[in-house]
Design a protein around this motif. Structure first.
Motif, PDB file in Angstrom:
ATOM      1  N   ALA A  38      -4.192  13.431   1.023  1.00  0.00           N
ATOM      2  CA  ALA A  38      -4.813  12.506   0.073  1.00  0.00           C
ATOM      3  C   ALA A  38      -3.818  12.098  -1.009  1.00  0.00           C
ATOM      4  O   ALA A  38      -3.724  10.911  -1.377  1.00  0.00           O
ATOM      5  CB  ALA A  38      -6.046  13.160  -0.555  1.00  0.00           C
ATOM      6  N   ALA A  39      -3.063  13.068  -1.512  1.00  0.00           N
ATOM      7  CA  ALA A  39      -2.076  12.773  -2.556  1.00  0.00           C
ATOM      8  C   ALA A  39      -0.946  11.914  -2.005  1.00  0.00           C
ATOM      9  O   ALA A  39      -0.431  11.019  -2.696  1.00  0.00           O
ATOM     10  CB  ALA A  39      -1.528  14.068  -3.144  1.00  0.00           C
ATOM     11  N   LEU A  40      -0.536  12.158  -0.763  1.00  0.00           N
ATOM     12  CA  LEU A  40       0.533  11.352  -0.166  1.00  0.00           C
ATOM     13  C   LEU A  40       0.076   9.909   0.010  1.00  0.00           C
ATOM     14  O   LEU A  40       0.841   8.976  -0.263  1.00  0.00           O
ATOM     15  CB  LEU A  40       0.948  11.940   1.177  1.00  0.00           C
ATOM     16  N   ALA A  41      -1.139   9.709   0.465  1.00  0.00           N
ATOM     17  CA  ALA A  41      -1.650   8.349   0.647  1.00  0.00           C
ATOM     18  C   ALA A  41      -1.594   7.575  -0.664  1.00  0.00           C
ATOM     19  O   ALA A  41      -1.208   6.395  -0.687  1.00  0.00           O
ATOM     20  CB  ALA A  41      -3.076   8.394   1.181  1.00  0.00           C
ATOM     21  N   ALA A  42      -1.955   8.241  -1.764  1.00  0.00           N
ATOM     22  CA  ALA A  42      -1.918   7.583  -3.072  1.00  0.00           C
ATOM     23  C   ALA A  42      -0.489   7.259  -3.480  1.00  0.00           C
ATOM     24  O   ALA A  42      -0.209   6.160  -3.995  1.00  0.00           O
ATOM     25  CB  ALA A  42      -2.589   8.467  -4.118  1.00  0.00           C
ATOM     26  N   ALA A  43       0.434   8.190  -3.260  1.00  0.00           N
ATOM     27  CA  ALA A  43       1.831   7.964  -3.635  1.00  0.00           C
ATOM     28  C   ALA A  43       2.447   6.840  -2.814  1.00  0.00           C
ATOM     29  O   ALA A  43       3.193   6.000  -3.350  1.00  0.00           O
ATOM     30  CB  ALA A  43       2.624   9.256  -3.465  1.00  0.00           C
ATOM     31  N   VAL A  44       2.153   6.804  -1.522  1.00  0.00           N
ATOM     32  CA  VAL A  44       2.715   5.770  -0.651  1.00  0.00           C
ATOM     33  C   VAL A  44       2.216   4.387  -1.071  1.00  0.00           C
ATOM     34  O   VAL A  44       2.970   3.404  -1.054  1.00  0.00           O
ATOM     35  CB  VAL A  44       2.358   6.057   0.821  1.00  0.00           C
ATOM     36  N   SER A  45       0.950   4.302  -1.464  1.00  0.00           N
ATOM     37  CA  SER A  45       0.374   3.011  -1.843  1.00  0.00           C
ATOM     38  C   SER A  45       1.033   2.428  -3.085  1.00  0.00           C
ATOM     39  O   SER A  45       0.988   1.209  -3.306  1.00  0.00           O
ATOM     40  CB  SER A  45      -1.128   3.148  -2.074  1.00  0.00           C
ATOM     41  N   GLU A  46       1.655   3.273  -3.910  1.00  0.00           N
ATOM     42  CA  GLU A  46       2.304   2.826  -5.137  1.00  0.00           C
ATOM     43  C   GLU A  46       3.819   2.714  -4.999  1.00  0.00           C
ATOM     44  O   GLU A  46       4.505   2.343  -5.960  1.00  0.00           O
ATOM     45  CB  GLU A  46       1.975   3.806  -6.268  1.00  0.00           C
ATOM     46  N   ASP A  47       4.358   3.015  -3.832  1.00  0.00           N
ATOM     47  CA  ASP A  47       5.799   3.042  -3.618  1.00  0.00           C
ATOM     48  C   ASP A  47       6.288   1.664  -3.186  1.00  0.00           C
ATOM     49  O   ASP A  47       5.836   1.125  -2.168  1.00  0.00           O
ATOM     50  CB  ASP A  47       6.126   4.083  -2.543  1.00  0.00           C
ATOM     51  N   SER A  48       7.232   1.091  -3.922  1.00  0.00           N
ATOM     52  CA  SER A  48       7.781  -0.214  -3.561  1.00  0.00           C
ATOM     53  C   SER A  48       8.656  -0.151  -2.318  1.00  0.00           C
ATOM     54  O   SER A  48       8.891  -1.168  -1.667  1.00  0.00           O
ATOM     55  CB  SER A  48       8.593  -0.781  -4.722  1.00  0.00           C
ATOM     56  N   GLY A  49       9.174   1.042  -2.033  1.00  0.00           N
ATOM     57  CA  GLY A  49      10.065   1.204  -0.885  1.00  0.00           C
ATOM     58  C   GLY A  49      11.507   0.851  -1.177  1.00  0.00           C
ATOM     59  O   GLY A  49      12.375   1.029  -0.320  1.00  0.00           O
TER      60      GLY A  49
END
Length: 255
Positions: free
Chosen positions: A159-170
């Motif tokens: 759950a925490a990874l999904a949130a972090a990935v959604s905010e990551d510009s890459g």
């Protein structure tokens, strides 16, 4: 390695994002992530007892990582260290599916292996049925049981990874602190939610946080890997002993 959190073909520019904690005895000698000088092209940490790695990547976009399987059963000394499994894949041209199918489980203690070439990602274990399972795009977690087994640390981590990935510009220079924040959670699971792996309730409680810290054993390294579609990547590692963070290393590979 006791926790691997994977975003596989979820992010628009980074098909593979990994946030991982390696748990090990503090006394076991280890070299932090570096470019290996043996001609293999591997970038990763190195276990100085057996010579293998728990997580690594190459400039060609190959990735592999291993965890042990925890079932509370005593095992004899196997012919090979589990660290040879990621190393073998990274230093080969085999497809993940072919490597998973050929992995000889009798040579190793209980293991989970993830292997990817950016086209496909496979999970294989010598303690569960099947010669390799293709991992579908999505957010996944692997600890010391089967892929996506809902242990508290796996469920919370996903759950925490999904949130972090959604905010990551890459972007190569994007901040990866949100990934380390989730990896450094020391909250133990409620007793009612603990798995039963044969090590007793007290030990299960000690091992239940994402970040483990006991007197002699705990999280030795937290690692964040982001591989972009063109094969470029950034790999950042923080290392720890029983008391504090001991270092941070970042390695970047451009396309």
């Amino acid at each position: 390695m006791c926790l691997l959190l994977i975003a596989w073909k979820v992010h628009p520019t980074c098909p593979l994002i990994v946030a991982a904690n390696r748990d090990e005895f503090y006394r076991r000698p280890t070299k932090p992530i570096h470019r290996w000088d043996d001609g293999s092209g591997i970038v990763g940490g190195r276990d100085l007892t057996s010579g293998g790695t728990w997580l690594g990547v190459t400039a060609s976009g190959r990735f592999a990582a291993v965890t042990n399987v925890r079932d509370g059963k005593a095992e004899g000394t196997p012919p090979q260290s589990r660290g040879a499994l990621p190393t073998g894949f990274l230093d080969s041209t085999a497809t993940p599916q072919a490597y998973a199918a050929a992995a000889d489980g009798d040579d190793f203690a209980g293991f989970n292996l993830l292997a990817s070439d950016l086209d496909e990602l496979f999970w294989v274990s010598n303690r569960f049925d099947g010669a390799g399972v293709a991992v579908e795009p999505g957010i996944h977690g692997l600890s010391n049981a089967q892929l996506d087994t809902p242990w508290p640390k796996v469920t919370a981590g996903k759950a925490a990874l999904a949130a972090a990935v959604s905010e990551d510009s890459g972007a190569p220079d994007a901040d990866v602190e949100s990934y380390f924040e989730l990896l450094h959670s020391t909250d133990p699971a409620p007793r009612a939610d603990l798995p039963n792996t044969g090590v007793g309730v007290r030990r299960e409680k000690q091992l239940s946080p994402l970040f483990v810290r006991t007197r002699f054993y705990g999280t030795r390294a937290s690692t964040v890997l982001r591989v972009r579609s063109d094969g470029s990547f950034d790999l950042t590692e923080r290392t720890f002993n029983s008391r504090r963070q001991t270092g941070e290393t970042r390695i970047e590979e451009t396309s």
